[in-house]
Design a protein around this motif. Structure first.
Motif, PDB file in Angstrom:
ATOM      1  N   VAL A  90     -24.903  21.848  -1.119  1.00 48.28           N
ATOM      2  CA  VAL A  90     -25.754  20.384  -0.025  1.00 48.28           C
ATOM      3  C   VAL A  90     -25.109  19.310   0.270  1.00 48.28           C
ATOM      4  O   VAL A  90     -24.914  18.156   0.277  1.00 48.28           O
ATOM      5  CB  VAL A  90     -27.404  21.153  -0.689  1.00 48.28           C
ATOM      6  CG1 VAL A  90     -27.760  19.309  -0.066  1.00 48.28           C
ATOM      7  CG2 VAL A  90     -27.262  22.155  -0.037  1.00 48.28           C
ATOM      8  N   THR A 105     -28.890  11.920   3.311  1.00 45.78           N
ATOM      9  CA  THR A 105     -29.825  13.109   3.479  1.00 45.78           C
ATOM     10  C   THR A 105     -28.978  14.550   3.483  1.00 45.78           C
ATOM     11  O   THR A 105     -28.809  14.155   4.569  1.00 45.78           O
ATOM     12  CB  THR A 105     -31.555  12.797   3.388  1.00 45.78           C
ATOM     13  OG1 THR A 105     -31.659  11.838   2.539  1.00 45.78           O
ATOM     14  CG2 THR A 105     -32.212  14.315   3.397  1.00 45.78           C
ATOM     15  N   TYR A 106     -29.239  15.991   2.291  1.00 48.38           N
ATOM     16  CA  TYR A 106     -29.124  16.721   3.557  1.00 48.38           C
ATOM     17  C   TYR A 106     -30.332  18.325   2.651  1.00 48.38           C
ATOM     18  O   TYR A 106     -30.322  17.422   1.920  1.00 48.38           O
ATOM     19  CB  TYR A 106     -27.728  17.292   3.023  1.00 48.38           C
ATOM     20  CG  TYR A 106     -26.816  18.039   4.324  1.00 48.38           C
ATOM     21  CD1 TYR A 106     -27.001  17.808   5.241  1.00 48.38           C
ATOM     22  CD2 TYR A 106     -26.640  20.024   3.433  1.00 48.38           C
ATOM     23  CE1 TYR A 106     -26.036  19.152   6.528  1.00 48.38           C
ATOM     24  CE2 TYR A 106     -27.003  20.339   4.690  1.00 48.38           C
ATOM     25  CZ  TYR A 106     -26.215  20.221   6.124  1.00 48.38           C
ATOM     26  OH  TYR A 106     -25.646  21.355   6.893  1.00 48.38           O
ATOM     27  N   GLU A 107     -30.183  18.890   3.500  1.00 45.77           N
ATOM     28  CA  GLU A 107     -31.176  20.065   2.713  1.00 45.77           C
ATOM     29  C   GLU A 107     -30.364  21.293   3.655  1.00 45.77           C
ATOM     30  O   GLU A 107     -30.112  21.406   4.325  1.00 45.77           O
ATOM     31  CB  GLU A 107     -32.217  20.255   3.217  1.00 45.77           C
ATOM     32  CG  GLU A 107     -33.040  20.098   4.434  1.00 45.77           C
ATOM     33  CD  GLU A 107     -34.581  19.155   4.185  1.00 45.77           C
ATOM     34  OE1 GLU A 107     -35.565  19.893   3.428  1.00 45.77           O
ATOM     35  OE2 GLU A 107     -34.660  18.679   5.311  1.00 45.77           O
ATOM     36  N   ASP A 108     -30.856  22.117   2.485  1.00 49.54           N
ATOM     37  CA  ASP A 108     -29.964  24.087   3.191  1.00 49.54           C
ATOM     38  C   ASP A 108     -30.287  24.656   1.795  1.00 49.54           C
ATOM     39  O   ASP A 108     -31.648  24.779   1.173  1.00 49.54           O
ATOM     40  CB  ASP A 108     -28.689  24.248   2.734  1.00 49.54           C
ATOM     41  CG  ASP A 108     -27.447  25.037   3.439  1.00 49.54           C
ATOM     42  OD1 ASP A 108     -28.814  25.580   4.085  1.00 49.54           O
ATOM     43  OD2 ASP A 108     -26.834  25.336   3.654  1.00 49.54           O
ATOM     44  N   ASP A 153     -30.822  13.367  -1.766  1.00 51.38           N
ATOM     45  CA  ASP A 153     -30.727  11.923  -1.317  1.00 51.38           C
ATOM     46  C   ASP A 153     -30.101  11.458  -2.186  1.00 51.38           C
ATOM     47  O   ASP A 153     -29.885  11.244  -3.611  1.00 51.38           O
ATOM     48  CB  ASP A 153     -32.620  12.207  -1.375  1.00 51.38           C
ATOM     49  CG  ASP A 153     -33.360  12.364  -0.547  1.00 51.38           C
ATOM     50  OD1 ASP A 153     -33.123  13.373   0.102  1.00 51.38           O
ATOM     51  OD2 ASP A 153     -34.369  11.768  -0.649  1.00 51.38           O
ATOM     52  N   ARG A 179     -32.449  19.829  -1.400  1.00 52.55           N
ATOM     53  CA  ARG A 179     -32.404  18.979  -0.833  1.00 52.55           C
ATOM     54  C   ARG A 179     -32.147  18.072  -1.074  1.00 52.55           C
ATOM     55  O   ARG A 179     -32.133  17.619  -2.878  1.00 52.55           O
ATOM     56  CB  ARG A 179     -34.139  18.039  -0.120  1.00 52.55           C
ATOM     57  CG  ARG A 179     -33.759  17.268   0.652  1.00 52.55           C
ATOM     58  CD  ARG A 179     -35.235  16.655   0.606  1.00 52.55           C
ATOM     59  NE  ARG A 179     -35.325  14.827   1.300  1.00 52.55           N
ATOM     60  CZ  ARG A 179     -35.470  14.488   1.632  1.00 52.55           C
ATOM     61  NH1 ARG A 179     -36.901  15.191   2.864  1.00 52.55           N
ATOM     62  NH2 ARG A 179     -35.956  12.874   1.733  1.00 52.55           N
ATOM     63  N   GLU A 220     -34.717  26.808  -1.673  1.00 54.50           N
ATOM     64  CA  GLU A 220     -34.070  25.263  -1.019  1.00 54.50           C
ATOM     65  C   GLU A 220     -33.413  24.261  -1.898  1.00 54.50           C
ATOM     66  O   GLU A 220     -34.783  24.266  -2.476  1.00 54.50           O
ATOM     67  CB  GLU A 220     -35.116  25.185   0.277  1.00 54.50           C
ATOM     68  CG  GLU A 220     -36.166  25.751   0.949  1.00 54.50           C
ATOM     69  CD  GLU A 220     -36.893  25.060   1.436  1.00 54.50           C
ATOM     70  OE1 GLU A 220     -37.878  25.562   2.976  1.00 54.50           O
ATOM     71  OE2 GLU A 220     -37.780  24.500   0.803  1.00 54.50           O
ATOM     72  N   GLY A 238     -37.019  20.779  -4.087  1.00 54.05           N
ATOM     73  CA  GLY A 238     -36.966  22.287  -3.914  1.00 54.05           C
ATOM     74  C   GLY A 238     -37.241  22.540  -4.485  1.00 54.05           C
ATOM     75  O   GLY A 238     -38.390  22.408  -5.031  1.00 54.05           O
ATOM     76  N   THR A 251     -37.369  12.052  -3.989  1.00 52.53           N
ATOM     77  CA  THR A 251     -36.792  11.636  -2.670  1.00 52.53           C
ATOM     78  C   THR A 251     -36.346  10.125  -2.912  1.00 52.53           C
ATOM     79  O   THR A 251     -37.085   9.931  -3.787  1.00 52.53           O
ATOM     80  CB  THR A 251     -37.648  12.119  -1.207  1.00 52.53           C
ATOM     81  OG1 THR A 251     -38.846  11.680  -1.458  1.00 52.53           O
ATOM     82  CG2 THR A 251     -37.768  14.110  -2.073  1.00 52.53           C
TER      83      THR A 251
END
Ligand code: FES
Length: 129
Positions: free
Chosen positions: A114, A29-32, A44, A42, A40, A59, A22
């Motif tokens: 993402v 930053t995004y996560e899905d 950055d 993420r 998952e 993730g 990270t």
């Protein structure tokens, strides 16, 4: 390259992911999650306003989702944001280099989805990738 070379590359990225981790702080930053399996990702990103200067992903998920995210970070590091925005589903599939079944398509595209969501600040519909 032959399919087996690409398969090796996917295995290598899933076992030894590049740019895993990270960035705090980041510029975005995004996560899905993949709603089908709950896996998952993420992402950055730091930028200098024009280019991606640093990118990390984290993730958990299947080999394809993690390898694709790892490959994606190598594809975009140092590239202008406009070029990153233009990366398509086909570009991602070309990078993976092996046929991806419809059932695994969301796995393969999770990182790209993402990343684009982070850049645009909204989550794109799958068809928009
Ligand atoms: Fe969950 Fe592939 S099975 S992302």
């Amino acid at each position: 390259m032959s399919d087996s070379v690409y398969r090796e590359a996917i295995l290598d990225h899933s076992r030894n992911p590049r740019n895993k981790g990270t960035l705090e702080p980041s510029d975005f930053t995004y996560e899905d999650v993949n709603p089908l399996c709950g896996d998952e990702i993420r992402i950055d990103v730091r930028t200098d306003g024009e280019r991606v200067t640093e990118i990390r992903f984290s993730g958990r998920g299947c080999a394809i989702s993690q390898a694709a995210a790892s490959m994606l970070t190598e594809m975009v590091e140092g590239r202008p944001l406009d070029e990153v925005k233009a990366i398509s589903r086909d570009d991602m599939l070309e990078e993976l280099g092996v046929p991806i079944s419809p059932a695994r398509m969301k796995c393969a595209m999770l990182g790209l989805k993402v990343l684009k969501a982070g850049i645009y600040g909204v989550s794109p519909a799958d068809e928009a990738l």
